[in-house]
Design a protein around this motif. Structure first.
Motif, PDB file in Angstrom:
ATOM      1  N   VAL A   1       0.835  -1.202   0.000  1.00 28.17           N
ATOM      2  CA  VAL A   1       0.000   0.000   0.000  1.00 28.17           C
ATOM      3  C   VAL A   1       0.870   1.252   0.000  1.00 28.17           C
ATOM      4  O   VAL A   1       0.610   2.213  -0.742  1.00 28.17           O
ATOM      5  CB  VAL A   1      -0.947  -0.008   1.221  1.00 28.17           C
ATOM      6  CG1 VAL A   1      -1.656   1.335   1.365  1.00 28.17           C
ATOM      7  CG2 VAL A   1      -1.959  -1.137   1.091  1.00 28.17           C
ATOM      8  N   PHE A   2       1.922   1.254   0.830  1.00 30.30           N
ATOM      9  CA  PHE A   2       2.815   2.415   0.882  1.00 30.30           C
ATOM     10  C   PHE A   2       3.477   2.660  -0.469  1.00 30.30           C
ATOM     11  O   PHE A   2       3.515   3.791  -0.972  1.00 30.30           O
ATOM     12  CB  PHE A   2       3.888   2.214   1.949  1.00 30.30           C
ATOM     13  CG  PHE A   2       5.033   3.186   1.830  1.00 30.30           C
ATOM     14  CD1 PHE A   2       4.891   4.510   2.237  1.00 30.30           C
ATOM     15  CD2 PHE A   2       6.244   2.787   1.296  1.00 30.30           C
ATOM     16  CE1 PHE A   2       5.944   5.415   2.109  1.00 30.30           C
ATOM     17  CE2 PHE A   2       7.300   3.675   1.169  1.00 30.30           C
ATOM     18  CZ  PHE A   2       7.146   4.998   1.569  1.00 30.30           C
ATOM     19  N   VAL A   3       3.991   1.605  -1.072  1.00 29.68           N
ATOM     20  CA  VAL A   3       4.728   1.736  -2.329  1.00 29.68           C
ATOM     21  C   VAL A   3       3.810   2.207  -3.450  1.00 29.68           C
ATOM     22  O   VAL A   3       4.181   3.074  -4.253  1.00 29.68           O
ATOM     23  CB  VAL A   3       5.410   0.393  -2.689  1.00 29.68           C
ATOM     24  CG1 VAL A   3       5.920   0.412  -4.118  1.00 29.68           C
ATOM     25  CG2 VAL A   3       6.559   0.113  -1.726  1.00 29.68           C
ATOM     26  N   VAL A   4       2.598   1.658  -3.527  1.00 31.87           N
ATOM     27  CA  VAL A   4       1.641   2.089  -4.553  1.00 31.87           C
ATOM     28  C   VAL A   4       1.303   3.567  -4.363  1.00 31.87           C
ATOM     29  O   VAL A   4       1.296   4.353  -5.329  1.00 31.87           O
ATOM     30  CB  VAL A   4       0.365   1.228  -4.509  1.00 31.87           C
ATOM     31  CG1 VAL A   4      -0.733   1.854  -5.361  1.00 31.87           C
ATOM     32  CG2 VAL A   4       0.668  -0.183  -5.015  1.00 31.87           C
ATOM     33  N   GLY A   5       1.024   3.959  -3.115  1.00 33.22           N
ATOM     34  CA  GLY A   5       0.700   5.357  -2.851  1.00 33.22           C
ATOM     35  C   GLY A   5       1.838   6.290  -3.206  1.00 33.22           C
ATOM     36  O   GLY A   5       1.635   7.338  -3.845  1.00 33.22           O
ATOM     37  N   TYR A   6       3.055   5.906  -2.825  1.00 27.54           N
ATOM     38  CA  TYR A   6       4.215   6.761  -3.103  1.00 27.54           C
ATOM     39  C   TYR A   6       4.451   6.900  -4.605  1.00 27.54           C
ATOM     40  O   TYR A   6       4.684   8.004  -5.113  1.00 27.54           O
ATOM     41  CB  TYR A   6       5.464   6.184  -2.439  1.00 27.54           C
ATOM     42  CG  TYR A   6       6.706   6.999  -2.714  1.00 27.54           C
ATOM     43  CD1 TYR A   6       7.078   8.043  -1.876  1.00 27.54           C
ATOM     44  CD2 TYR A   6       7.495   6.745  -3.837  1.00 27.54           C
ATOM     45  CE1 TYR A   6       8.199   8.814  -2.143  1.00 27.54           C
ATOM     46  CE2 TYR A   6       8.616   7.512  -4.116  1.00 27.54           C
ATOM     47  CZ  TYR A   6       8.965   8.538  -3.259  1.00 27.54           C
ATOM     48  OH  TYR A   6      10.074   9.299  -3.536  1.00 27.54           O
ATOM     49  N   SER A   7       4.394   5.790  -5.314  1.00 24.22           N
ATOM     50  CA  SER A   7       4.692   5.842  -6.747  1.00 24.22           C
ATOM     51  C   SER A   7       3.616   6.600  -7.512  1.00 24.22           C
ATOM     52  O   SER A   7       3.917   7.337  -8.458  1.00 24.22           O
ATOM     53  CB  SER A   7       4.874   4.424  -7.311  1.00 24.22           C
ATOM     54  OG  SER A   7       3.762   3.612  -7.006  1.00 24.22           O
TER      55      SER A   7
END
Length: 250
Positions: free
Chosen positions: A110-116
């Motif tokens: 979830v963090f990586v998707v949001g950041y990207s």
């Protein structure tokens, strides 16, 4: 070549083409080969064999890339990140032995998707991380490398905010992945995984695809602007996050 996997000639052709594409991405970004290759390999090879196979090929790819461009790597960042990566890997191994860490997989995805998505949106101002940011990124990257074999995109987020030159970032990223993968290869070797000659023959068969892929990827990187390069990195990071979420729910 051994027929232990009973793949057949069409299957070998698909696997070779998949590996070639995967290592074009690796040649550009310095990571991401497993993201492309694993879903297709799983159709032909036992899942337990995919991780050691890709670890071995990733290590060889990293060695080739670093031998070509080692002088371009940011060794200051490497000296900062590698000890943290080692500590994180030990923590990850301890977590793996003591608990079921799947919820961490979802949280990271979830963090990586949001950041990207934020990075790709264009809303993000030009930013750089401080040296202190190496502490969380280096250690968390090590933790997730040990837990799930997925840490490259975490280092990529940090390095994209620290290194201006795209080639220096690519080689530094590749060096980190090589060092991380070396640990897994040694562990697999000690466990006797590579005594399976069919696995070694398959790695040898795929080696030309890897070499072609990283060569093409390197040349594509040389023709990109920094903005194009970072956009592609963020796309690969986004895909990595999506795959983590899918892996959790699967």
């Amino acid at each position: 070549m051994s027929d232990a996997f009973a793949i057949g000639l069409p299957g070998y052709a698909v696997i070779f083409a998949t590996l070639l594409c995967a290592y074009v991405i690796f040649g550009i970004a310095g990571f991401g080969s497993a993201l492309i290759a694993s879903p297709i390999l799983a159709l032909y090879i036992p899942i337990a064999k995919i991780v050691p196979l890709l670890a071995l090929i990733d290590l060889c790819a990293a060695v080739v890339n670093v031998s070509r461009d080692a002088r371009k790597a940011d060794w200051t960042e490497l000296r900062r990140l590698v000890p943290l990566m080692v500590v994180g890997s030990l923590i990850g191994a301890a977590i793996l032995l003591q608990s079921q860490p799947d919820i961490l997989l979802l949280a990271l995805g979830v963090f990586v998707v949001g950041y990207s998505l934020y990075s790709l949106s264009g809303l993000r101002p030009e930013r750089s991380f401080s040296r202190v940011a190496a502490l969380p990124f280096g250690s968390v990257g090590g933790v997730f490398s040990a837990l799930f074999g997925s840490g490259g995109f975490i280092y990529a987020i940090y390095l994209s905010g620290r290194i201006r030159d795209k080639n220096a970032m690519r080689v530094t990223q590749t060096t980190l992945i090589g060092l991380s993968t070396l640990t897994r290869v040694v562990l697999f070797a000690l466990a006797g995984v590579y005594l399976d000659t069919s696995l070694l023959w398959l790695a040898l068969f795929l080696a030309p695809g890897m070499l072609i892929g990283i060569t093409v990827g390197r040349r594509l990187t040389l023709g990109m602007s920094r903005e194009q390069f970072l956009k592609l990195i963020n796309v690969v990071v986004l895909a990595s996050g999506v795959m983590l979420i899918i892996r959790y729910f699967a």
